[in-house]
Design a protein around this motif. Structure first.
Motif, PDB file in Angstrom:
ATOM      1  N   ILE A 150       0.961  -1.097  -0.262  1.00 45.59           N
ATOM      2  CA  ILE A 150      -0.037  -0.266   0.072  1.00 45.59           C
ATOM      3  C   ILE A 150       0.373   1.414   0.160  1.00 45.59           C
ATOM      4  CG2 ILE A 150      -2.167  -0.958   1.390  1.00 45.59           C
ATOM      5  CD1 ILE A 150      -1.091   0.446   3.535  1.00 45.59           C
ATOM      6  N   PHE A 151       0.524   2.427  -0.235  1.00 48.83           N
ATOM      7  CA  PHE A 151       1.467   3.240  -0.647  1.00 48.83           C
ATOM      8  C   PHE A 151       0.489   5.047   0.853  1.00 48.83           C
ATOM      9  CE2 PHE A 151       2.085   1.367  -4.216  1.00 48.83           C
ATOM     10  CZ  PHE A 151       3.204   1.480  -4.356  1.00 48.83           C
ATOM     11  N   CYS A 152       1.069   4.939   1.333  1.00 46.70           N
ATOM     12  CA  CYS A 152       0.499   6.628   2.170  1.00 46.70           C
ATOM     13  C   CYS A 152       1.834   7.495   1.991  1.00 46.70           C
ATOM     14  CB  CYS A 152       0.631   5.644   3.390  1.00 46.70           C
ATOM     15  SG  CYS A 152      -0.553   3.956   4.213  1.00 46.70           S
ATOM     16  N   THR A 153       0.478   8.565   1.848  1.00 43.24           N
ATOM     17  CA  THR A 153       1.408  10.109   1.961  1.00 43.24           C
ATOM     18  C   THR A 153       0.748  10.928   2.956  1.00 43.24           C
ATOM     19  OG1 THR A 153       1.400   9.794  -0.947  1.00 43.24           O
ATOM     20  CG2 THR A 153       2.318  12.029   0.358  1.00 43.24           C
ATOM     21  N   PHE A 154       2.098  11.380   3.667  1.00 40.12           N
ATOM     22  CA  PHE A 154       1.469  12.184   4.965  1.00 40.12           C
ATOM     23  C   PHE A 154       2.114  13.876   4.311  1.00 40.12           C
ATOM     24  CE2 PHE A 154       2.106   8.495   6.141  1.00 40.12           C
ATOM     25  CZ  PHE A 154       1.543   7.755   6.918  1.00 40.12           C
ATOM     26  N   VAL A 155       0.931  14.568   4.904  1.00 43.40           N
ATOM     27  CA  VAL A 155       1.243  16.110   3.771  1.00 43.40           C
ATOM     28  C   VAL A 155       1.207  17.113   5.459  1.00 43.40           C
ATOM     29  CG1 VAL A 155      -0.278  17.588   2.694  1.00 43.40           C
ATOM     30  CG2 VAL A 155      -0.830  15.489   2.415  1.00 43.40           C
ATOM     31  N   TYR A 156       2.056  18.077   5.238  1.00 38.01           N
ATOM     32  CA  TYR A 156       2.234  18.927   5.658  1.00 38.01           C
ATOM     33  C   TYR A 156       2.002  19.950   4.793  1.00 38.01           C
ATOM     34  CZ  TYR A 156       2.993  22.422   9.325  1.00 38.01           C
ATOM     35  OH  TYR A 156       2.825  23.603   9.944  1.00 38.01           O
ATOM     36  N   ALA A 157       0.622  21.180   4.487  1.00 38.53           N
ATOM     37  CA  ALA A 157       0.813  21.934   3.004  1.00 38.53           C
ATOM     38  C   ALA A 157       1.462  23.365   4.180  1.00 38.53           C
ATOM     39  CB  ALA A 157      -0.372  21.822   2.913  1.00 38.53           C
ATOM     40  N   LYS A 158       1.575  23.665   2.402  1.00 40.61           N
ATOM     41  CA  LYS A 158       2.362  24.828   3.142  1.00 40.61           C
ATOM     42  C   LYS A 158       1.156  26.131   3.019  1.00 40.61           C
ATOM     43  CE  LYS A 158       6.272  25.398   1.784  1.00 40.61           C
ATOM     44  NZ  LYS A 158       7.405  25.464   3.133  1.00 40.61           N
ATOM     45  N   CYS A 159       1.039  26.985   4.433  1.00 37.19           N
ATOM     46  CA  CYS A 159      -0.453  28.122   4.225  1.00 37.19           C
ATOM     47  C   CYS A 159      -0.600  29.051   2.925  1.00 37.19           C
ATOM     48  CB  CYS A 159       0.691  29.306   5.228  1.00 37.19           C
ATOM     49  SG  CYS A 159       0.716  28.980   6.675  1.00 37.19           S
ATOM     50  N   TYR A 160       0.708  29.238   2.239  1.00 40.31           N
ATOM     51  CA  TYR A 160       0.109  29.791   0.862  1.00 40.31           C
ATOM     52  C   TYR A 160      -0.161  28.642  -0.036  1.00 40.31           C
ATOM     53  CZ  TYR A 160       2.342  32.994   4.061  1.00 40.31           C
ATOM     54  OH  TYR A 160       2.998  34.076   4.956  1.00 40.31           O
ATOM     55  N   ASP A 173      -2.106  18.041   7.617  1.00 39.53           N
ATOM     56  CA  ASP A 173      -2.804  19.293   7.479  1.00 39.53           C
ATOM     57  C   ASP A 173      -2.403  19.420   6.071  1.00 39.53           C
ATOM     58  OD1 ASP A 173      -3.264  21.970   8.109  1.00 39.53           O
ATOM     59  OD2 ASP A 173      -1.279  22.172   9.289  1.00 39.53           O
ATOM     60  N   PHE A 174      -3.867  19.349   4.827  1.00 38.65           N
ATOM     61  CA  PHE A 174      -3.857  19.891   3.920  1.00 38.65           C
ATOM     62  C   PHE A 174      -3.674  21.921   3.834  1.00 38.65           C
ATOM     63  CE2 PHE A 174      -4.808  15.426   3.228  1.00 38.65           C
ATOM     64  CZ  PHE A 174      -4.250  15.719   2.230  1.00 38.65           C
ATOM     65  N   ASN A 175      -3.789  22.552   4.462  1.00 41.80           N
ATOM     66  CA  ASN A 175      -4.146  24.383   5.612  1.00 41.80           C
ATOM     67  C   ASN A 175      -4.922  25.444   4.017  1.00 41.80           C
ATOM     68  OD1 ASN A 175      -2.563  25.372   7.255  1.00 41.80           O
ATOM     69  ND2 ASN A 175      -0.779  24.453   6.499  1.00 41.80           N
ATOM     70  N   VAL A 176      -6.076  23.729   3.765  1.00 43.02           N
ATOM     71  CA  VAL A 176      -7.325  24.606   3.246  1.00 43.02           C
ATOM     72  C   VAL A 176      -8.533  23.528   3.738  1.00 43.02           C
ATOM     73  CG1 VAL A 176      -6.835  22.805   1.136  1.00 43.02           C
ATOM     74  CG2 VAL A 176      -7.683  25.189   0.674  1.00 43.02           C
ATOM     75  N   ILE A 177      -9.475  23.959   3.277  1.00 47.04           N
ATOM     76  CA  ILE A 177     -10.916  23.620   2.935  1.00 47.04           C
ATOM     77  C   ILE A 177     -11.680  23.648   2.180  1.00 47.04           C
ATOM     78  CG2 ILE A 177     -11.820  24.671   5.578  1.00 47.04           C
ATOM     79  CD1 ILE A 177     -13.422  26.972   4.057  1.00 47.04           C
ATOM     80  N   LEU A 178     -12.357  22.504   2.168  1.00 46.82           N
ATOM     81  CA  LEU A 178     -12.396  22.248   0.583  1.00 46.82           C
ATOM     82  C   LEU A 178     -14.137  22.380   0.884  1.00 46.82           C
ATOM     83  CD1 LEU A 178     -12.161  20.354  -1.254  1.00 46.82           C
ATOM     84  CD2 LEU A 178     -13.483  18.158  -0.320  1.00 46.82           C
TER      85      LEU A 178
END
Length: 164
Positions: free
Chosen positions: A22-32, A58-63
């Motif tokens: 399986i593949f897992c990607t853990f995100v810490y997105a920038k604020c900009y 943490d994608f730092n954006v709402i959907l």
């Protein structure tokens, strides 16, 4: 580890017991927004896995606008970018249990943290739960993810034969 990027860590995991990788990607997105666009492009590039893929953090954006309370909602462009990435990568939101907002600065509450997964993930794990645990020391709620393959009952035969 497959890729260590400044906004994510991409891993190939073997869960053992003769299951497929399986593949897992853990995100810490920038604020900009412009920096996040680079993240969306990178995720789109690695999305052709044709294997179970879980992406979370943490994608730092709402959907959606309902994922925000107390903040400025005049600009939904960043949300549109995020939604476009989800369409391009064919990732689906796993949903959640618990507090609807995962981040706060005590004036604004938002759902910035989430889990997404691929169709292949649902083929392998037909039960995935995401819980927003209580926030303790951080301004973010931790996410607790459980995934399992639940057994499906096979239909009973319409008639039974007795051999004897």
């Amino acid at each position: 580890m497959i890729q260590d990027h400044e906004q994510f860590l991409h891993l190939k995991v073997n869960p053992g017991a003769s299951q497929e990788d399986i593949f897992c990607t853990f995100v810490y997105a920038k604020c900009y927004r412009n920096s996040r666009r680079l993240l969306w492009d990178e995720l789109t590039c690695i999305s052709n896995l044709h294997a179970p893929w879980l992406v979370g953090g943490d994608f730092n954006v709402i959907l959606h606008p309902n994922e925000n309370q107390g903040g400025d909602m005049r600009r939904m462009g960043p949300s549109d970018d995020f939604n476009d990435m989800m369409i391009d990568t064919r990732l689906m939101d796993a949903g959640f249990e618990g507090d609807p907002y995962t981040w706060t600065n005590k004036r604004v509450w938002k759902r910035l943290d989430r889990v997404l997964y691929s169709k292949e993930w649902t083929d392998t794990y037909n039960s995935t739960r995401v819980q927003h645990l209580p926030r303790r020391l951080s301004d973010h709620h931790p996410l607790f993810i459980t995934a399992a393959k639940t057994r499906t009952e096979s239909p009973l035969p319409s008639e039974s034969k007795t051999c004897g």
